[in-house]
Design a protein around this motif. Structure first.
Motif, PDB file in Angstrom:
ATOM      1  N   ALA A   1     -37.042 -42.545  12.643  1.00  0.00           N
ATOM      2  CA  ALA A   1     -36.725 -43.193  11.280  1.00  0.00           C
ATOM      3  C   ALA A   1     -35.214 -42.518  10.337  1.00  0.00           C
ATOM      4  O   ALA A   1     -35.346 -43.206   9.428  1.00  0.00           O
ATOM      5  CB  ALA A   1     -37.631 -42.656  10.453  1.00  0.00           C
ATOM      6  N   SER A   2     -34.166 -43.129  11.634  1.00  0.00           N
ATOM      7  CA  SER A   2     -33.181 -42.570  11.083  1.00  0.00           C
ATOM      8  C   SER A   2     -32.804 -44.009  10.680  1.00  0.00           C
ATOM      9  O   SER A   2     -33.285 -45.200  10.776  1.00  0.00           O
ATOM     10  CB  SER A   2     -31.878 -42.625  12.688  1.00  0.00           C
ATOM     11  OG  SER A   2     -32.626 -41.111  12.444  1.00  0.00           O
ATOM     12  N   PHE A   3     -31.452 -43.785   9.663  1.00  0.00           N
ATOM     13  CA  PHE A   3     -31.163 -44.778   8.937  1.00  0.00           C
ATOM     14  C   PHE A   3     -31.704 -45.914   7.831  1.00  0.00           C
ATOM     15  O   PHE A   3     -31.516 -47.051   8.120  1.00  0.00           O
ATOM     16  CB  PHE A   3     -30.340 -45.604  10.000  1.00  0.00           C
ATOM     17  CG  PHE A   3     -29.294 -45.212  10.806  1.00  0.00           C
ATOM     18  CD1 PHE A   3     -28.349 -45.136   9.671  1.00  0.00           C
ATOM     19  CD2 PHE A   3     -29.538 -44.718  12.050  1.00  0.00           C
ATOM     20  CE1 PHE A   3     -26.535 -44.638  11.044  1.00  0.00           C
ATOM     21  CE2 PHE A   3     -28.935 -44.115  13.087  1.00  0.00           C
ATOM     22  CZ  PHE A   3     -27.223 -43.984  12.713  1.00  0.00           C
ATOM     23  N   ASN A   4     -32.925 -45.345   7.339  1.00  0.00           N
ATOM     24  CA  ASN A   4     -33.430 -45.513   5.908  1.00  0.00           C
ATOM     25  C   ASN A   4     -33.664 -45.495   4.875  1.00  0.00           C
ATOM     26  O   ASN A   4     -34.600 -46.026   4.066  1.00  0.00           O
ATOM     27  CB  ASN A   4     -35.317 -45.754   7.157  1.00  0.00           C
ATOM     28  CG  ASN A   4     -35.219 -46.443   8.310  1.00  0.00           C
ATOM     29  OD1 ASN A   4     -35.210 -48.053   8.436  1.00  0.00           O
ATOM     30  ND2 ASN A   4     -35.599 -45.727   9.353  1.00  0.00           N
ATOM     31  N   GLN A   5     -32.718 -44.490   4.685  1.00  0.00           N
ATOM     32  CA  GLN A   5     -32.352 -44.179   2.963  1.00  0.00           C
ATOM     33  C   GLN A   5     -34.181 -44.235   2.655  1.00  0.00           C
ATOM     34  O   GLN A   5     -34.112 -43.731   1.567  1.00  0.00           O
ATOM     35  CB  GLN A   5     -32.257 -45.853   2.425  1.00  0.00           C
ATOM     36  CG  GLN A   5     -31.014 -46.710   2.662  1.00  0.00           C
ATOM     37  CD  GLN A   5     -29.474 -45.977   2.351  1.00  0.00           C
ATOM     38  OE1 GLN A   5     -29.872 -45.195   1.224  1.00  0.00           O
ATOM     39  NE2 GLN A   5     -28.966 -45.617   3.206  1.00  0.00           N
ATOM     40  N   LEU A   6     -34.605 -43.133   3.482  1.00  0.00           N
ATOM     41  CA  LEU A   6     -36.139 -42.387   3.099  1.00  0.00           C
ATOM     42  C   LEU A   6     -35.517 -41.021   1.893  1.00  0.00           C
ATOM     43  O   LEU A   6     -34.763 -40.584   2.086  1.00  0.00           O
ATOM     44  CB  LEU A   6     -36.664 -41.710   4.402  1.00  0.00           C
ATOM     45  CG  LEU A   6     -37.017 -42.895   4.945  1.00  0.00           C
ATOM     46  CD1 LEU A   6     -37.442 -41.992   6.290  1.00  0.00           C
ATOM     47  CD2 LEU A   6     -37.918 -43.199   4.633  1.00  0.00           C
ATOM     48  N   GLU A   7     -35.916 -41.106   0.674  1.00  0.00           N
ATOM     49  CA  GLU A   7     -35.977 -40.008  -0.166  1.00  0.00           C
ATOM     50  C   GLU A   7     -36.943 -39.138  -0.158  1.00  0.00           C
ATOM     51  O   GLU A   7     -36.267 -37.917  -0.172  1.00  0.00           O
ATOM     52  CB  GLU A   7     -35.265 -40.602  -1.800  1.00  0.00           C
ATOM     53  CG  GLU A   7     -34.839 -41.865  -1.599  1.00  0.00           C
ATOM     54  CD  GLU A   7     -34.222 -42.191  -2.851  1.00  0.00           C
ATOM     55  OE1 GLU A   7     -34.892 -41.574  -3.999  1.00  0.00           O
ATOM     56  OE2 GLU A   7     -33.490 -43.089  -3.267  1.00  0.00           O
ATOM     57  N   HIS A   8     -38.456 -39.120   0.643  1.00  0.00           N
ATOM     58  CA  HIS A   8     -38.865 -38.433   0.790  1.00  0.00           C
ATOM     59  C   HIS A   8     -39.709 -38.859   1.541  1.00  0.00           C
ATOM     60  O   HIS A   8     -40.077 -39.606   2.042  1.00  0.00           O
ATOM     61  CB  HIS A   8     -40.085 -38.136  -1.113  1.00  0.00           C
ATOM     62  CG  HIS A   8     -40.916 -38.897  -0.888  1.00  0.00           C
ATOM     63  ND1 HIS A   8     -39.613 -40.445  -1.783  1.00  0.00           N
ATOM     64  CD2 HIS A   8     -42.115 -39.517  -0.935  1.00  0.00           C
ATOM     65  CE1 HIS A   8     -41.227 -41.229  -2.750  1.00  0.00           C
ATOM     66  NE2 HIS A   8     -41.836 -40.145  -1.668  1.00  0.00           N
ATOM     67  N   LEU A   9     -40.700 -37.690   2.083  1.00  0.00           N
ATOM     68  CA  LEU A   9     -41.681 -38.063   2.923  1.00  0.00           C
ATOM     69  C   LEU A   9     -43.065 -37.618   2.857  1.00  0.00           C
ATOM     70  O   LEU A   9     -42.801 -36.711   1.489  1.00  0.00           O
ATOM     71  CB  LEU A   9     -41.429 -36.697   4.513  1.00  0.00           C
ATOM     72  CG  LEU A   9     -40.435 -37.807   5.205  1.00  0.00           C
ATOM     73  CD1 LEU A   9     -40.402 -35.956   5.780  1.00  0.00           C
ATOM     74  CD2 LEU A   9     -40.292 -38.880   5.571  1.00  0.00           C
ATOM     75  N   PHE A  10     -44.542 -38.461   2.535  1.00  0.00           N
ATOM     76  CA  PHE A  10     -45.033 -37.930   2.324  1.00  0.00           C
ATOM     77  C   PHE A  10     -45.713 -35.722   2.563  1.00  0.00           C
ATOM     78  O   PHE A  10     -45.381 -36.076   3.275  1.00  0.00           O
ATOM     79  CB  PHE A  10     -46.996 -38.700   2.633  1.00  0.00           C
ATOM     80  CG  PHE A  10     -47.162 -39.917   2.366  1.00  0.00           C
ATOM     81  CD1 PHE A  10     -46.983 -40.414   1.407  1.00  0.00           C
ATOM     82  CD2 PHE A  10     -45.976 -41.233   3.406  1.00  0.00           C
ATOM     83  CE1 PHE A  10     -46.816 -41.865   1.090  1.00  0.00           C
ATOM     84  CE2 PHE A  10     -46.296 -42.096   3.132  1.00  0.00           C
ATOM     85  CZ  PHE A  10     -46.137 -42.715   1.626  1.00  0.00           C
ATOM     86  N   LEU A  11     -46.417 -35.578   1.260  1.00  0.00           N
ATOM     87  CA  LEU A  11     -47.001 -33.760   1.749  1.00  0.00           C
ATOM     88  C   LEU A  11     -47.458 -33.781   2.792  1.00  0.00           C
ATOM     89  O   LEU A  11     -47.619 -33.126   3.112  1.00  0.00           O
ATOM     90  CB  LEU A  11     -47.541 -33.974   0.266  1.00  0.00           C
ATOM     91  CG  LEU A  11     -46.311 -33.136  -0.462  1.00  0.00           C
ATOM     92  CD1 LEU A  11     -47.902 -32.927  -1.874  1.00  0.00           C
ATOM     93  CD2 LEU A  11     -45.790 -32.408  -0.607  1.00  0.00           C
ATOM     94  N   SER A  12     -48.383 -34.788   3.071  1.00  0.00           N
ATOM     95  CA  SER A  12     -49.088 -34.831   4.788  1.00  0.00           C
ATOM     96  C   SER A  12     -48.803 -35.027   5.757  1.00  0.00           C
ATOM     97  O   SER A  12     -48.626 -35.072   6.776  1.00  0.00           O
ATOM     98  CB  SER A  12     -50.406 -35.213   4.642  1.00  0.00           C
ATOM     99  OG  SER A  12     -50.310 -36.733   4.264  1.00  0.00           O
ATOM    100  N   PHE A  13     -47.281 -35.472   5.973  1.00  0.00           N
ATOM    101  CA  PHE A  13     -46.664 -35.927   6.791  1.00  0.00           C
ATOM    102  C   PHE A  13     -46.789 -34.787   7.970  1.00  0.00           C
ATOM    103  O   PHE A  13     -45.817 -33.875   7.737  1.00  0.00           O
ATOM    104  CB  PHE A  13     -45.042 -35.974   6.815  1.00  0.00           C
ATOM    105  CG  PHE A  13     -44.755 -36.501   7.256  1.00  0.00           C
ATOM    106  CD1 PHE A  13     -44.066 -37.972   7.961  1.00  0.00           C
ATOM    107  CD2 PHE A  13     -42.928 -36.083   8.308  1.00  0.00           C
ATOM    108  CE1 PHE A  13     -43.625 -38.421   8.432  1.00  0.00           C
ATOM    109  CE2 PHE A  13     -42.878 -36.475   9.716  1.00  0.00           C
ATOM    110  CZ  PHE A  13     -42.552 -38.196   9.819  1.00  0.00           C
ATOM    111  N   GLY A  14     -46.869 -35.508   8.598  1.00  0.00           N
ATOM    112  CA  GLY A  14     -46.825 -34.682  10.545  1.00  0.00           C
ATOM    113  C   GLY A  14     -48.169 -33.636  10.818  1.00  0.00           C
ATOM    114  O   GLY A  14     -48.595 -33.394  11.584  1.00  0.00           O
ATOM    115  N   ALA A  15     -49.048 -33.299   9.440  1.00  0.00           N
ATOM    116  CA  ALA A  15     -50.201 -33.219  10.177  1.00  0.00           C
ATOM    117  C   ALA A  15     -51.151 -33.958  10.770  1.00  0.00           C
ATOM    118  O   ALA A  15     -51.874 -33.298  11.410  1.00  0.00           O
ATOM    119  CB  ALA A  15     -51.143 -33.338   8.434  1.00  0.00           C
ATOM    120  N   ASN A  16     -50.591 -35.535  10.982  1.00  0.00           N
ATOM    121  CA  ASN A  16     -51.951 -36.358  11.182  1.00  0.00           C
ATOM    122  C   ASN A  16     -50.932 -36.074  13.120  1.00  0.00           C
ATOM    123  O   ASN A  16     -50.930 -37.885  13.806  1.00  0.00           O
ATOM    124  CB  ASN A  16     -51.886 -37.363  11.070  1.00  0.00           C
ATOM    125  CG  ASN A  16     -52.891 -36.824   9.569  1.00  0.00           C
ATOM    126  OD1 ASN A  16     -53.603 -36.323   9.962  1.00  0.00           O
ATOM    127  ND2 ASN A  16     -52.815 -37.156   8.253  1.00  0.00           N
TER     128      ASN A  16
END
Length: 147
Positions: free
Chosen positions: A3-18
């Motif tokens: 998910a590089s180079f996508n201007q992401l400012e935050h990830l969901f709090l549950s990101f990674g849990a699934n």
């Protein structure tokens, strides 16, 4: 997952849990200010690239990543490294260059598998610069003795 180079400012709090079986995560060159603590649930993660974001710290759950071998968090705004990093016992490569880190936690002395540690361009006080510039092994030994 790249998910590089996508201007992401935050990830969901549950990101990674699934994503417990994900092995590689590339998030470099975004605008992330933090990684969610749920990233520690990614039990199979081997390779994590978060360089060139706006991270001010790594989550304490980074130490839960027992399979993690490569962590590149260079080029951020981090001022500290969580003590839990010493529990990521499979780390062989750790790049913390170009941050604002003054002190590494003593737990770095537990990273006996570490083969390459990059600390360039940080205002290091602990370990002393002369130790940090010497070798990865010297840093791990120094931190281990200070434990």
């Amino acid at each position: 997952l790249d998910a590089s180079f996508n201007q992401l400012e935050h990830l969901f709090l549950s990101f990674g849990a699934n994503l417990p079986r994900l092995k590689r995560l590339h998030l470099q060159l975004n605008k992330l200010k933090a990684l969610p603590e749920s990233i520690g649930k990614m039990a199979s993660l081997v390779h994590l690239e978060v360089q060139f974001n706006k991270l001010v710290s790594l989550p304490p759950t980074i130490g839960d990543l027992k399979s993690l071998q490569t962590l590149d968090a260079s080029g951020n705004f981090s001022t500290s490294v969580p003590d839990s990093i010493g529990y990521a016992s499979s780390l062989t490569y750790l790049d913390l260059s170009y941050n604002q880190i003054a002190r590494l936690p003593l737990s770095v002395g537990n990273l006996t598998q570490l083969q390459e540690l990059k600390l360039f361009h940080n205002p290091l006080v602990v370990p002393p610069l002369e130790v940090a510039e010497h070798s990865t092994k010297a840093v791990v030994e120094y931190m281990s003795q200070e434990l």
